[in-house]
Design a protein around this motif. Sequence first.
Motif, short mmCIF file in Angstrom:
data_model
loop_
_atom_site.label_atom_id
_atom_site.label_comp_id
_atom_site.label_asym_id
_atom_site.label_seq_id
_atom_site.Cartn_x
_atom_site.Cartn_y
_atom_site.Cartn_z
N LEU A 314 18.33 -18.64 41.52
CA LEU A 314 17.94 -19.77 39.48
C LEU A 314 19.77 -20.24 39.01
O LEU A 314 19.59 -20.81 38.52
N VAL A 315 20.76 -18.55 39.23
CA VAL A 315 21.41 -18.39 38.83
C VAL A 315 22.59 -19.69 39.19
O VAL A 315 22.94 -20.07 38.89
N THR A 316 21.98 -19.38 40.71
CA THR A 316 23.13 -20.82 41.77
C THR A 316 22.66 -22.65 40.71
O THR A 316 23.60 -22.64 41.06
N ILE A 317 22.15 -22.08 40.28
CA ILE A 317 21.20 -23.58 40.44
C ILE A 317 22.07 -24.83 38.71
O ILE A 317 22.86 -25.91 39.43
N ALA A 318 22.90 -23.93 38.05
CA ALA A 318 23.26 -24.13 36.96
C ALA A 318 25.10 -24.72 37.82
O ALA A 318 25.88 -26.18 37.34
N GLN A 372 19.78 -26.58 32.59
CA GLN A 372 20.98 -26.29 33.38
C GLN A 372 20.61 -28.37 33.74
O GLN A 372 20.93 -29.10 33.87
N TYR A 373 19.57 -27.54 34.40
CA TYR A 373 19.15 -29.57 35.48
C TYR A 373 18.26 -30.69 34.44
O TYR A 373 18.89 -31.09 34.56
N VAL A 374 18.20 -30.74 33.26
CA VAL A 374 17.03 -31.34 32.77
C VAL A 374 18.20 -31.83 31.59
O VAL A 374 18.31 -33.02 31.30
N GLU A 375 19.43 -31.63 31.49
CA GLU A 375 20.83 -31.87 30.32
C GLU A 375 20.94 -32.89 31.17
O GLU A 375 22.66 -32.93 30.63
#
Length: 662
Positions: A314-318, A372-375
Amino acid sequence: MKDARASVPPWQGVEVNGDFDRCEREWLLTNGAGAYAMSTVALMHTRREHGLLVASLEPPNERLVVLSHAETSVNVGSRRHRLSTHRFPGVAPTPGYRSLVRYDQDPLPRWTYRLGKHTLERTLALVPGRNVVVIRFAWFGKGEVQLCLMPLLSMRPISGLLHEHGAMVQRVTLRPGAVEVQPVRNLPPVQFRHDGVFMGSPDWWRRFEYSEDQAQHREHEEDLWTPGTFELGVSADKPCYLVAALGEAPRESAPQLLAQAEEALRQLDPGPEFAPLVRRSRVSARSFVVRSDRDEAFVVAGYPDLSAASRDQLVTIAGFTQFDRDLPTARDLLRTCLRRVRGGLLPLNLRVTDRTHPCPDASLWLFEAARQYVERADVQSEFVVRELFPRLRRVYLRLRRTSAPWVWTTTEGLMATGAADGFPLTWMDAFHSGHAVTARAGVAVEHQALWIRGTSFLSELARALGQHRLAERASETSARALAAFRERFWCNETEYPFDCISPAGDTADAWADPTVRPNALIALSIAPECFEEWQARAILSRVRQELLAPTGVRTLSPADAHYQSVCEGDGAARAAALHQGTAWPHLLGVYVRCAARYDTASTGELRKLLEGAAERSPALGYLNQLSDGEAPHHPRGCPAQAWSLTELLRAALAIPVGEDSG
């Protein structure tokens, strides 16, 4: 203004010229399906997990060291050159490194050897999506020379070691240009393809010594088995190849396989319009993404020995939302996590076969990864509406309970954790043999930032999707937690936030921990609304004065009586020292992003911090897990960690390109 260095390729090299010290940096190559190749520049393995083909039978798990070495010698005239370098007990390393001139990865790993007046190049490739390695040799000299390649097999899990025994199956099946061996009956066969002659001679090579294992007080000697020797001819106009595969042999030719691997790596380069550090980081970050047989996406937390962990993924997704063409990857990584939500919480590990403990920490990070994804994606997409939003709602309803195991909401609206033996509640909790060595129960500062920002984001998302009742509830939750945070978390004595506080604020049992750790920095990066600007600057000032190191941010202030800058010794000692002063590179990225936001350092200073940490890393193009808190900041843990790389990428993109500003 375009960075003048942007024309530099995103891959690195090392000029060796026979210098042993330069040979000890590590390199890493992955195939997108869990397999990897990894060793030192000299191909002298220092870890049990090193190997030329480390296959994955069930990505991202069940990794096996298949081909450990390809013992290589070259006959040039009457002289025999041995190119391999190994450590054996009580003697100096074998001297193959003395012929090594350069190591380059552009994009495939390539070794250049000087043999008298002539040059030999070795190139290695992993075939995308398959447990296949290709080794190519090119000769730059007169006439044809003979290569002798002896494959040394291990055929065991990466966590174990092999010792000589009598159960290896000695049978070898020969076909034109191909050899099949199956030394272990319950594993697939190893298929070799070659364009030379194979001479069967099963034997054991004994007592290879792994220095990193020895430093960690682990068993560090291994025996390896060989089925025989390949003799290959190579000339200036005719390179030669050795292909090794676990299971089914590939149908394509060796040059075709090599070309596939090279093209796949070149596709990862975002292009010369980006600064070199950004290009290297993006290319390397994709090395951690693995597709399983079920087409699920995972992030390997770290090479060579870490697996798929919820928090790390999850931390890496950004980092994977920074480029538009990586958004599908970010979506698929999120989807893998969402499918594993049980009872409103994520598990500690993402492995399909595991029934692991719940991870409150990861459950909170789910909101930040989703934000982070939705933005950067379409809020009305089917994935957001049908998959992401319903599970976020489920996690929110579970976390806002005022009475629940492991994690609950206090009467003030803050997020509390506690009463968990055998699994971590925060990223800093360390365990050994199932028991807590260090733990941060109570109300942790970074958890509040995740909860405040996460519920605020959920409110915005619910409103955008027409779910107004949930939007109001989540907004109230966020506002209430924010008010409690501002009232309780600032420590006037240290001019820094408390690291943890008690769940109950106005009771005789109330307490607050003023220990100076970097978790306030994490909170600032996630939810800056928790702090006034003067508080944000005070946090950055204290981090810079007490926690910042060239290789990362220390996990404890050196002024603390419990400060311990070195993480070494046996398992219990390492666990106890893991978060007591060691420097973590991923936090360097967090610091740089915050410092850039509040303009507390020049862009040149911030860029030098990131580039310096990358240069010090033990693995070329990667960042390690942690380092000693004091000079010379010896690297510890895994040499290539996913969230270290993605945080570096985010930070590098946050620094303005152009003239430095104060």
